[in-house]
Design a protein around this motif. Structure first.
Motif, PDB file in Angstrom:
ATOM      1  N   TYR A  39     -11.121  -9.010   4.226  1.00  0.00           N
ATOM      2  CA  TYR A  39     -12.383  -8.283   4.363  1.00  0.00           C
ATOM      3  C   TYR A  39     -12.683  -7.502   3.084  1.00  0.00           C
ATOM      4  O   TYR A  39     -11.799  -7.250   2.260  1.00  0.00           O
ATOM      5  CB  TYR A  39     -12.316  -7.320   5.549  1.00  0.00           C
ATOM      6  N   LYS A  40     -13.928  -7.096   2.968  1.00  0.00           N
ATOM      7  CA  LYS A  40     -14.337  -6.290   1.825  1.00  0.00           C
ATOM      8  C   LYS A  40     -14.020  -4.814   2.004  1.00  0.00           C
ATOM      9  O   LYS A  40     -13.970  -4.067   1.027  1.00  0.00           O
ATOM     10  CB  LYS A  40     -15.832  -6.471   1.561  1.00  0.00           C
ATOM     11  N   THR A  56      -6.885  -5.369  -6.076  1.00  0.00           N
ATOM     12  CA  THR A  56      -7.369  -4.017  -5.839  1.00  0.00           C
ATOM     13  C   THR A  56      -6.302  -3.229  -5.096  1.00  0.00           C
ATOM     14  O   THR A  56      -5.475  -3.801  -4.381  1.00  0.00           O
ATOM     15  CB  THR A  56      -8.665  -4.059  -5.026  1.00  0.00           C
ATOM     16  N   PRO A  57      -6.302  -1.898  -5.225  1.00  0.00           N
ATOM     17  CA  PRO A  57      -5.233  -1.121  -4.585  1.00  0.00           C
ATOM     18  C   PRO A  57      -5.166  -1.266  -3.067  1.00  0.00           C
ATOM     19  O   PRO A  57      -4.088  -1.166  -2.487  1.00  0.00           O
ATOM     20  CB  PRO A  57      -5.576   0.325  -4.989  1.00  0.00           C
ATOM     21  N   ASP A  58      -6.325  -1.489  -2.403  1.00  0.00           N
ATOM     22  CA  ASP A  58      -6.333  -1.575  -0.944  1.00  0.00           C
ATOM     23  C   ASP A  58      -6.301  -3.008  -0.427  1.00  0.00           C
ATOM     24  O   ASP A  58      -6.651  -3.253   0.735  1.00  0.00           O
ATOM     25  CB  ASP A  58      -7.568  -0.872  -0.394  1.00  0.00           C
ATOM     26  N   LEU A  59      -5.891  -3.953  -1.263  1.00  0.00           N
ATOM     27  CA  LEU A  59      -5.867  -5.353  -0.820  1.00  0.00           C
ATOM     28  C   LEU A  59      -4.901  -5.551   0.346  1.00  0.00           C
ATOM     29  O   LEU A  59      -5.184  -6.317   1.275  1.00  0.00           O
ATOM     30  CB  LEU A  59      -5.476  -6.269  -1.986  1.00  0.00           C
ATOM     31  N   ALA A  60      -3.771  -4.858   0.329  1.00  0.00           N
ATOM     32  CA  ALA A  60      -2.797  -5.013   1.411  1.00  0.00           C
ATOM     33  C   ALA A  60      -3.345  -4.530   2.744  1.00  0.00           C
ATOM     34  O   ALA A  60      -2.872  -4.969   3.810  1.00  0.00           O
ATOM     35  CB  ALA A  60      -1.515  -4.249   1.070  1.00  0.00           C
ATOM     36  N   GLN A  61      -4.358  -3.652   2.729  1.00  0.00           N
ATOM     37  CA  GLN A  61      -4.949  -3.150   3.963  1.00  0.00           C
ATOM     38  C   GLN A  61      -6.168  -3.974   4.394  1.00  0.00           C
ATOM     39  O   GLN A  61      -6.698  -3.748   5.486  1.00  0.00           O
ATOM     40  CB  GLN A  61      -5.375  -1.688   3.778  1.00  0.00           C
ATOM     41  N   ARG A  62      -6.604  -4.918   3.552  1.00  0.00           N
ATOM     42  CA  ARG A  62      -7.799  -5.709   3.867  1.00  0.00           C
ATOM     43  C   ARG A  62      -7.488  -7.167   4.188  1.00  0.00           C
ATOM     44  O   ARG A  62      -8.292  -7.854   4.787  1.00  0.00           O
ATOM     45  CB  ARG A  62      -8.792  -5.654   2.696  1.00  0.00           C
ATOM     46  N   LYS A  63      -6.331  -7.651   3.792  1.00  0.00           N
ATOM     47  CA  LYS A  63      -5.982  -9.060   3.992  1.00  0.00           C
ATOM     48  C   LYS A  63      -5.198  -9.219   5.285  1.00  0.00           C
ATOM     49  O   LYS A  63      -4.186  -8.546   5.502  1.00  0.00           O
ATOM     50  CB  LYS A  63      -5.160  -9.578   2.809  1.00  0.00           C
ATOM     51  N   LEU A  64      -5.683 -10.126   6.158  1.00  0.00           N
ATOM     52  CA  LEU A  64      -5.088 -10.336   7.473  1.00  0.00           C
ATOM     53  C   LEU A  64      -4.461 -11.722   7.562  1.00  0.00           C
ATOM     54  O   LEU A  64      -4.952 -12.689   6.970  1.00  0.00           O
ATOM     55  CB  LEU A  64      -6.135 -10.178   8.582  1.00  0.00           C
ATOM     56  N   TYR A  65      -3.392 -11.792   8.310  1.00  0.00           N
ATOM     57  CA  TYR A  65      -2.743 -13.060   8.659  1.00  0.00           C
ATOM     58  C   TYR A  65      -3.140 -13.413  10.086  1.00  0.00           C
ATOM     59  O   TYR A  65      -3.023 -12.585  10.989  1.00  0.00           O
ATOM     60  CB  TYR A  65      -1.230 -12.948   8.537  1.00  0.00           C
ATOM     61  N   VAL A  66      -3.606 -14.647  10.281  1.00  0.00           N
ATOM     62  CA  VAL A  66      -4.038 -15.119  11.594  1.00  0.00           C
ATOM     63  C   VAL A  66      -3.148 -16.295  11.971  1.00  0.00           C
ATOM     64  O   VAL A  66      -3.177 -17.354  11.327  1.00  0.00           O
ATOM     65  CB  VAL A  66      -5.526 -15.534  11.591  1.00  0.00           C
ATOM     66  N   GLY A  67      -2.333 -16.110  12.995  1.00  0.00           N
ATOM     67  CA  GLY A  67      -1.410 -17.153  13.430  1.00  0.00           C
ATOM     68  C   GLY A  67      -1.735 -17.675  14.819  1.00  0.00           C
ATOM     69  O   GLY A  67      -2.520 -17.088  15.570  1.00  0.00           O
TER      70      GLY A  67
END
Length: 336
Positions: A204-205, A150-161
């Motif tokens: 996130y959705k 989806t176009p906003d996937l880069a704004q919804r996917k988080l990296y947790v380190g």
């Protein structure tokens, strides 16, 4: 009204016009796919019998019943996968894909339902928690381009380190679930040892939920301070939104007076009385004479004969020697 339509169809059939299936096929064959889809959808909405025929044909094709499931844990088996999706209907086939060389799971699998309605019910809730990992499903015909591009996937996917080894995927999802609905997420595990690699991902959705998770000051999980940032942001650099390019407006630059070039007019600047290119006077003829011609070569001279010299023979014996005194001076003997 229906009787009138039937009567017209019978009259056309009696006249032999468009009465056979071959005639209708010849008319439909040149039509594009979009035109055929529009035609069948309108006919199906008007005539229930046509709608049932369309559903029957679509349901018999596995393309509408087969799901692709990604994000599976390494220890998820085919039985566990089928048990998670059996709640939506009868399953015709389900399997986890394994690597042929190593025999380990590749992290995805397939589910094929017996009925198309069951597949549609499973797609209404595409995220499922299976063996501690949030798996996501979509139609197999869509492949990886189903719900992940989806176009906003880069704004919804988080990296947790910075995760503790004791943090599981269930703990991770429970911690981040307070900010909004999670579409996909899990802790990254090593394929060989099945141990945590110290980081994970949460998708996130909505974009708003992802922003809340990033701005949340309480980032302590499992006794450690974790790192939360956008997954597509290397080294924590902020994502720069790309603005649409504005149209370029040409600006008139005043030109200073000078030499106007031929073919280019300068309306804002008056020439200073010079023209370009300027006429250059020709060089005068040289006033000096031509260089003199080279002198003639000298005449060849004949060889001059010389008289042969007679060789003198050395006298035999020892030549007389002059007595020499000191410093090379000869002795002088007085006469007696």
């Amino acid at each position: 009204m229906e009787d009138l339509k039937k009567r017209k169809m019978e009259e056309m059939g009696n006249n032999g016009e468009l009465s056979t299936q071959e005639d209708l096929r010849s008319l439909l064959d040149p039509l594009a796919k979009s035109q055929l889809v529009d035609l069948l959808s309108r006919l199906g909405s008007q005539y229930p019998s046509i709608a049932e025929e369309i559903k029957s044909i679509a349901g018999s094709d596995p393309v509408h019943r087969k799901l692709f499931v990604r994000g599976l844990a390494w220890n998820t088996t085919s039985e566990t996968l089928c048990a998670a999706f059996r709640m939506h209907g009868d399953i015709e086939e389900g399997a986890v894909i394994y690597d042929k060389a190593t025999g380990k799971s590749r992290g995805y699998g397939f589910i094929t339902y017996k009925h198309m309605e069951s597949a549609h019910a499973a797609l209404r809730a595409p995220s499922k928690l299976i063996d501690g990992r949030m798996a996501v499903c979509n139609l197999a015909c869509e492949g990886l381009s189903g719900a992940s591009t989806t176009p906003d996937l880069a704004q919804r996917k988080l990296y947790v380190g910075g995760l503790s080894p004791d943090v599981t995927s269930e703990t991770l999802l429970s911690f981040f679930g307070r900010h909004g609905q999670i579409e996909e997420g899990s802790v990254a595990y090593d394929k060989d040892t099945n141990e945590s690699r110290g980081f994970g991902f949460v998708t996130y959705k909505t974009v708003e939920a992802a922003k809340k998770a990033i701005d949340d000051p309480q980032k302590i999980l499992g006794g450690r301070t974790i790192i939360v940032k956008l997954a597509d942001t290397p080294k924590g650099k902020p994502v720069q939104t790309q603005l649409p390019a504005a149209p370029l407006v040409p600006l008139a630059i005043p030109m200073a007076p000078g030499y106007p070039q031929p073919g280019k007019a300068h309306p804002n600047a008056a020439p200073a009385g010079y023209t370009y290119p300027q006429t250059i006077a020709s060089y005068p003829a040289p006033g000096y004479s031509s260089p003199a011609a080279a002198p003639a070569p000298y005449p060849t001279q004949l060889p001059i004969p010389y008289a042969p010299l007679a060789a003198k023979k050395d006298p035999q014996g020892i030549p007389p020697t002059t007595h020499m005194g000191m410093s090379g001076y000869p002795y002088y003997f007085s006469k007696q």
